[in-house]
Design a protein around this motif. Structure first.
Motif, PDB file in Angstrom:
ATOM      1  N   LEU A 128      -5.294  -6.665  15.258  1.00  0.00           N
ATOM      2  CA  LEU A 128      -5.738  -5.914  16.429  1.00  0.00           C
ATOM      3  C   LEU A 128      -6.815  -4.889  16.089  1.00  0.00           C
ATOM      4  O   LEU A 128      -7.265  -4.377  15.089  1.00  0.00           O
ATOM      5  CB  LEU A 128      -4.259  -5.150  17.050  1.00  0.00           C
ATOM      6  CG  LEU A 128      -3.106  -6.249  17.478  1.00  0.00           C
ATOM      7  CD1 LEU A 128      -1.854  -5.378  17.423  1.00  0.00           C
ATOM      8  CD2 LEU A 128      -3.473  -6.954  18.544  1.00  0.00           C
ATOM      9  N   PHE A 151       0.517  -7.921   6.145  1.00  0.00           N
ATOM     10  CA  PHE A 151       0.798  -6.381   6.268  1.00  0.00           C
ATOM     11  C   PHE A 151       1.616  -6.122   5.205  1.00  0.00           C
ATOM     12  O   PHE A 151       3.005  -6.255   5.366  1.00  0.00           O
ATOM     13  CB  PHE A 151       1.212  -6.249   7.711  1.00  0.00           C
ATOM     14  CG  PHE A 151       1.208  -4.772   8.230  1.00  0.00           C
ATOM     15  CD1 PHE A 151       0.069  -4.072   8.313  1.00  0.00           C
ATOM     16  CD2 PHE A 151       2.430  -4.093   8.456  1.00  0.00           C
ATOM     17  CE1 PHE A 151       0.100  -2.900   8.898  1.00  0.00           C
ATOM     18  CE2 PHE A 151       2.444  -2.879   8.906  1.00  0.00           C
ATOM     19  CZ  PHE A 151       1.206  -2.181   9.170  1.00  0.00           C
ATOM     20  N   HIS A 198       3.012  -6.575  17.390  1.00  0.00           N
ATOM     21  CA  HIS A 198       2.042  -7.501  16.409  1.00  0.00           C
ATOM     22  C   HIS A 198       2.788  -8.357  15.464  1.00  0.00           C
ATOM     23  O   HIS A 198       2.193  -9.171  14.772  1.00  0.00           O
ATOM     24  CB  HIS A 198       1.072  -6.561  15.645  1.00  0.00           C
ATOM     25  CG  HIS A 198       1.830  -5.559  14.833  1.00  0.00           C
ATOM     26  ND1 HIS A 198       0.986  -5.057  13.855  1.00  0.00           N
ATOM     27  CD2 HIS A 198       3.338  -5.295  14.355  1.00  0.00           C
ATOM     28  CE1 HIS A 198       1.875  -4.495  12.814  1.00  0.00           C
ATOM     29  NE2 HIS A 198       3.118  -4.638  13.247  1.00  0.00           N
ATOM     30  N   ARG A 225      -0.319 -10.028  14.024  1.00  0.00           N
ATOM     31  CA  ARG A 225      -1.612 -10.087  14.634  1.00  0.00           C
ATOM     32  C   ARG A 225      -2.663  -9.306  14.511  1.00  0.00           C
ATOM     33  O   ARG A 225      -2.398  -7.731  14.544  1.00  0.00           O
ATOM     34  CB  ARG A 225      -1.574 -10.189  16.343  1.00  0.00           C
ATOM     35  CG  ARG A 225      -0.407 -11.311  16.822  1.00  0.00           C
ATOM     36  CD  ARG A 225       0.036 -11.086  18.263  1.00  0.00           C
ATOM     37  NE  ARG A 225      -1.504 -11.331  19.003  1.00  0.00           N
ATOM     38  CZ  ARG A 225      -1.242 -10.805  20.400  1.00  0.00           C
ATOM     39  NH1 ARG A 225      -0.358 -10.340  20.980  1.00  0.00           N
ATOM     40  NH2 ARG A 225      -2.413 -11.050  21.113  1.00  0.00           N
ATOM     41  N   LYS A 268      -2.128   4.559   3.208  1.00  0.00           N
ATOM     42  CA  LYS A 268      -1.366   5.434   2.270  1.00  0.00           C
ATOM     43  C   LYS A 268      -0.219   4.697   1.733  1.00  0.00           C
ATOM     44  O   LYS A 268       0.312   4.868   0.443  1.00  0.00           O
ATOM     45  CB  LYS A 268      -0.800   6.698   2.810  1.00  0.00           C
ATOM     46  CG  LYS A 268      -2.103   7.763   2.984  1.00  0.00           C
ATOM     47  CD  LYS A 268      -1.374   9.042   3.454  1.00  0.00           C
ATOM     48  CE  LYS A 268      -1.154   9.060   5.074  1.00  0.00           C
ATOM     49  NZ  LYS A 268      -2.280   8.905   5.846  1.00  0.00           N
ATOM     50  N   ARG A 291       0.445   0.913   2.931  1.00  0.00           N
ATOM     51  CA  ARG A 291       0.167  -0.118   3.320  1.00  0.00           C
ATOM     52  C   ARG A 291      -1.096  -1.093   2.608  1.00  0.00           C
ATOM     53  O   ARG A 291      -2.016  -0.147   2.494  1.00  0.00           O
ATOM     54  CB  ARG A 291       0.517  -0.913   4.505  1.00  0.00           C
ATOM     55  CG  ARG A 291       1.969  -0.935   4.979  1.00  0.00           C
ATOM     56  CD  ARG A 291       2.081  -0.678   6.418  1.00  0.00           C
ATOM     57  NE  ARG A 291       3.609  -0.582   6.566  1.00  0.00           N
ATOM     58  CZ  ARG A 291       4.062   0.534   6.486  1.00  0.00           C
ATOM     59  NH1 ARG A 291       3.280   1.523   6.523  1.00  0.00           N
ATOM     60  NH2 ARG A 291       5.603   0.882   6.557  1.00  0.00           N
TER      61      ARG A 291
HETATM   62  P1  ATP Z   1      -4.721   5.127   7.442  1.00  0.00           P
HETATM   63  O1  ATP Z   1      -4.780   4.103   6.854  1.00  0.00           O
HETATM   64  O2  ATP Z   1      -5.055   4.921   9.042  1.00  0.00           O
HETATM   65  O3  ATP Z   1      -4.891   6.472   6.974  1.00  0.00           O
HETATM   66  P2  ATP Z   1      -1.631   5.101   6.725  1.00  0.00           P
HETATM   67  O4  ATP Z   1      -2.148   5.792   5.607  1.00  0.00           O
HETATM   68  O5  ATP Z   1      -0.636   5.452   7.735  1.00  0.00           O
HETATM   69  O6  ATP Z   1      -2.968   5.152   8.030  1.00  0.00           O
HETATM   70  P3  ATP Z   1      -0.606   2.782   6.500  1.00  0.00           P
HETATM   71  O7  ATP Z   1       0.549   2.677   7.090  1.00  0.00           O
HETATM   72  O8  ATP Z   1      -0.359   2.592   4.619  1.00  0.00           O
HETATM   73  O9  ATP Z   1      -1.691   3.449   6.802  1.00  0.00           O
HETATM   74  O10 ATP Z   1      -1.227   1.187   6.571  1.00  0.00           O
HETATM   75  C1  ATP Z   1      -1.330   0.679   7.672  1.00  0.00           C
HETATM   76  C2  ATP Z   1      -2.611   0.434   8.506  1.00  0.00           C
HETATM   77  O11 ATP Z   1      -2.754  -0.693   9.178  1.00  0.00           O
HETATM   78  C3  ATP Z   1      -2.916   1.724   9.549  1.00  0.00           C
HETATM   79  O12 ATP Z   1      -4.204   2.219   9.362  1.00  0.00           O
HETATM   80  C4  ATP Z   1      -2.468   1.203  10.721  1.00  0.00           C
HETATM   81  O13 ATP Z   1      -3.415   1.694  11.914  1.00  0.00           O
HETATM   82  C5  ATP Z   1      -3.395  -0.451  10.532  1.00  0.00           C
HETATM   83  N1  ATP Z   1      -2.763  -1.311  11.413  1.00  0.00           N
HETATM   84  C6  ATP Z   1      -1.213  -1.425  11.829  1.00  0.00           C
HETATM   85  N2  ATP Z   1      -1.187  -2.469  12.432  1.00  0.00           N
HETATM   86  C7  ATP Z   1      -2.224  -3.158  12.532  1.00  0.00           C
HETATM   87  C8  ATP Z   1      -2.607  -4.359  13.074  1.00  0.00           C
HETATM   88  N3  ATP Z   1      -1.805  -5.319  13.932  1.00  0.00           N
HETATM   89  N4  ATP Z   1      -4.069  -4.798  13.063  1.00  0.00           N
HETATM   90  C9  ATP Z   1      -4.843  -3.937  12.259  1.00  0.00           C
HETATM   91  N5  ATP Z   1      -4.659  -2.846  11.829  1.00  0.00           N
HETATM   92  C10 ATP Z   1      -3.235  -2.245  11.668  1.00  0.00           C
END
Ligand code: ATP
Ligand code: MG
Length: 303
Positions: free
Chosen positions: A111, A38, A83, A109, A24, A26
């Motif tokens: 994950l 990220f 991370h 990192r 949403k 990132r």
């Molecule tokens: P989602 O994409 O799960 O609906 P969100 O809309 O809150 O959640 P963002 O905050 O925009 O997503 O993007 C961050 C995304 O990256 C999330 O899906 C989160 O779980 C994932 N994420 C965060 N840290 C890591 C990491 N170290 N490795 C892989 N994925 C990660």
């Protein structure tokens, strides 16, 4: 001047790195098989829907806020794994893209993210307050009778996980026992313990700066050695409810530094949960100020 600035609602690395996911807020790019870039955009979501326009500079504040917290949390507990690698951009990013990406991106990192949201609540508000009024429970957990709105849980903060919904779905509050069913005993108990400890550290840190962290959401991942690592953004206005300590009182809702302001506007306009909503300039501006205020209070920093 937020009104003059342009919000970055979508990133385009022009093929410099492969895009692996857009959340949403990132955009995630792959640097190599162990490392991600990220990137926090200026997108803002409320009630799980992304607004058409963004909040100028929000991605920078979220990134620097998260970095500040990683530092503070590691200082309090040096054995904590996060991370975070660096704010430096990888060499693959061309010169022309660096200014816009700087300070809104971190190398992290890569994950395997555990599929629950590790929410910790120190105070009863939001969906927890709604549930409590109906059933006397919070995420199905029995809590003391007679609590007032916004009151601190008398026995200390509680761990109240939710599911991590697929895109377009809503997260669902669950009992910690359901988190055990989803994650297994070992990861579930580690996550629960880490989340509550992190909340306690952060709560104390913020309180000393005049901010109450009413609740927050952490995400954890597992690395190649099976170790649990703190991931995602941490303790930002998007993932937390921040209340000014000065005006805090039980028995009512609280003024907040976070996007409660936007949520209230959406509700009052009958736009809650609607797609394609464009925030008027004054709402975007006021929301930007809230993000700035939270950042300044907590970090003492200026951007
Ligand atoms: P989602 O994409 O799960 O609906 P969100 O809309 O809150 O959640 P963002 O905050 O925009 O997503 O993007 C961050 C995304 O990256 C999330 O899906 C989160 O779980 C994932 N994420 C965060 N840290 C890591 C990491 N170290 N490795 C892989 N994925 C990660
Ligand atoms: Mg997120």
């Amino acid at each position: 001047d937020f009104t003059m600035a342009q919000a970055l609602t979508t990133t385009d690395l022009q093929g410099a790195l492969p895009l692996i996911a857009r959340g949403k807020v990132r955009d995630l790019y792959e640097i190599d098989d162990k490392t991600l870039l990220f990137v926090a955009s200026d997108r803002i979501s409320a009630y799980d829907v992304i607004m058409e326009n963004g909040i100028p500079n929000k991605g920078v504040l979220l990134t620097l806020c998260t970095q500040t917290w990683f530092k503070a949390l590691k200082e309090a507990n040096p054995s904590l794994r996060t991370h975070f690698i660096t704010l430096d951009l990888p060499p693959q990013i061309p010169e022309s893209l660096r200014p816009v990406l700087q300070n809104r991106s971190m190398q992290v990192r890569k994950l395997r993210i555990l599929p629950i949201e590790a929410i910790v609540r120190g105070y009863i508000t939001g969906s927890a307050w709604s549930e409590y009024k109906k059933s006397g429970t919070v995420h199905g957990i029995k809590v003391p009778a007679g609590l007032q709105e916004s009151q601190a849980f008398p026995d200390g903060p509680i761990y109240t996980p939710s599911t991590k919904a697929e895109q377009g779905e809503h997260d669902e509050n669950i009992h910690p026992d359901q988190a055990v069913a989803i994650l297994g005993e070992r990861y579930a108990s580690t996550v629960a313990k880490m989340a509550v400890e992190l909340y306690k550290t952060a709560h104390e840190y913020a309180l000393a700066r005049g901010v109450i962290i009413a609740d927050t959401k952490f995400e954890f991942g597992v690395d190649e050695d099976g170790e649990v690592v703190l991931a995602d953004e941490v303790l930002t206005p998007d993932s937390s409810r921040f209340w000014p300590k000065d005006s805090y009182a039980v028995g009512r809702g609280q003024a907040s530094f976070d996007k409660q302001f936007l949520r209230d506007w959406l509700v009052s306009e009958g736009l809650k949960g609607k797609e394609g909503v464009r925030m008027p300039d004054d709402i975007a501006l006021k929301t930007a100020e809230k993000y700035q205020e939270a950042w300044e209070k907590i970090t003492g920093g200026k951007v």
